[in-house]
Motif scaffolding. Structure first.
Motif, PDB file in Angstrom:
ATOM      1  N   ASP A 134       0.872  -1.174   0.000  1.00  0.00           N
ATOM      2  CA  ASP A 134       0.000   0.000   0.000  1.00  0.00           C
ATOM      3  C   ASP A 134       0.908   1.223   0.000  1.00  0.00           C
ATOM      4  O   ASP A 134       1.620   1.484   0.966  1.00  0.00           O
ATOM      5  CB  ASP A 134      -0.873  -0.046   1.255  1.00  0.00           C
TER       6      ASP A 134
ATOM      7  N   LEU B 285      -7.529   5.933  -5.148  1.00  0.00           N
ATOM      8  CA  LEU B 285      -6.913   4.605  -5.153  1.00  0.00           C
ATOM      9  C   LEU B 285      -6.811   4.020  -6.556  1.00  0.00           C
ATOM     10  O   LEU B 285      -7.768   4.035  -7.331  1.00  0.00           O
ATOM     11  CB  LEU B 285      -7.736   3.659  -4.278  1.00  0.00           C
TER      12      LEU B 285
ATOM     13  N   SER C 127      -0.598   8.252   0.173  1.00  0.00           N
ATOM     14  CA  SER C 127      -1.468   8.775   1.219  1.00  0.00           C
ATOM     15  C   SER C 127      -2.769   7.995   1.281  1.00  0.00           C
ATOM     16  O   SER C 127      -3.384   7.692   0.250  1.00  0.00           O
ATOM     17  CB  SER C 127      -1.779  10.252   0.952  1.00  0.00           C
TER      18      SER C 127
ATOM     19  N   ARG D 150      -2.886   6.822  -4.332  1.00  0.00           N
ATOM     20  CA  ARG D 150      -2.613   5.669  -3.473  1.00  0.00           C
ATOM     21  C   ARG D 150      -2.630   4.437  -4.361  1.00  0.00           C
ATOM     22  O   ARG D 150      -3.619   4.205  -5.076  1.00  0.00           O
ATOM     23  CB  ARG D 150      -3.683   5.566  -2.387  1.00  0.00           C
TER      24      ARG D 150
END
Length: 289
Positions: A21, A29, A24, A56
């Motif tokens: 991951d 995403l 931020s 992200r």
């Protein structure tokens, strides 16, 4: 801020899904799907560049790779269930997807099956539907041979004989054909070369089973209808790719309505990943705003 978290979640059927991951937690995403036989660690050499973006990027291991539990008898169309479960755990409703090489079809099946959640999709040097007869023309020889085995048990035996039960001989030089000049140049960078060794090694952490199953599924007809993909799709392919022929990118762009194909004359299979994935992530995020 530059950081990559490496963790896992437990799925409802008891399997573990490992993922990295990056970025931020509050940024849009993008789910990234790795190549074969690589792993969730693919993006390590791009960590700095991706961290400079407002994005992200979450990269899960497919079943049997790295830290993700095997899923015997799975199909490509089972993957969206895992992706949706992961997005739910991350408390994210809408996201983009992208896949490199063997990960390309996994991005597309998510776009088809999760149309209400996937905002955009990217395919980088991706394998197209192998049910298209011309897909086999010029395909990298060893992987084509593995696809032709046709069943998982036979594919595992094939891989164990060729690469060893732990996949340790995969990078010995007999696992692929000649590299494009741009790929050779990319691998002269010690960071990139070391990252490739690391992600392949992690992909084989549980042995060759995950790879054998993955490539077996890759050799079958797509179990989804590309006409059901409504998200905007970007297809990127290098004209000098010696692993997945340019015809694959062209075919994928042709069967998905509105897909945008971009090619480069000198990019190979690895160089396009290193040079273009960061910008692709930014472009996919832009589709969400």
């Amino acid at each position: 801020m530059r950081f990559m978290r490496d963790t896992s979640v437990m799925l409802v059927d008891g399997r573990s899904l490992a993922y990295t991951d990056l970025g931020s937690l509050n940024s849009p995403l993008v789910m990234y799907f790795h190549g074969a036989p690589t792993s969730r660690l693919d993006l390590a050499p791009l960590e700095g560049a991706l961290s400079d973006l407002d994005v992200r990027v979450v990269s899960p291991d497919r079943p049997g790779y790295g830290g993700s539990s095997p899923q015997p008898g799975r199909g490509i169309d089972d993957w969206p269930l895992d992706v949706a479960a992961l997005a739910d755990r991350l408390d994210v409703r809408r996201f983009a997807v992208m896949g490199w090489s063997s990960g390309g079809p996994y991005a597309l099946v998510c776009a088809a099956s999760l149309a209400n959640r996937v905002s955009a999709a990217g395919v980088v040097a991706g394998v197209t539907d192998m049910a298209w007869p011309a897909a086999w023309d010029g395909f990298e020889e060893s992987e084509a041979s593995l696809m032709r085995v046709g069943d998982e048990a036979g594919a595992v035996a094939w891989c164990e004989e060729r690469y060893g039960p732990d996949g340790g001989r995969f990078l010995d030089g007999d696992s692929g054909g000649d590299l494009a000049p741009a790929d050779t140049a990319a691998l002269e960078d010690e960071v990139i070369a070391g990252a490739l060794v690391a992600t392949v090694g992690e992909g084989f952490r549980q042995g060759v089973g995950g790879y054998a199953e993955d490539i077996t599924l890759q050799g079958r007809a797509w179990p989804f209808d590309p006409a059901t993909v409504t998200a905007h799709v970007r297809v990127l392919h290098g004209q000098a790719d010696t692993y997945v022929p340019l015809a694959h990118g062209r075919h994928t762009a042709e069967v998905i309505a509105g897909a945008e194909l971009t090619t480069w004359p000198d990019h190979g299979h690895i160089s396009i990943f290193i040079a273009e994935v960061t910008q692709l992530a930014a472009d996919l995020v832009a589709q969400m705003r």
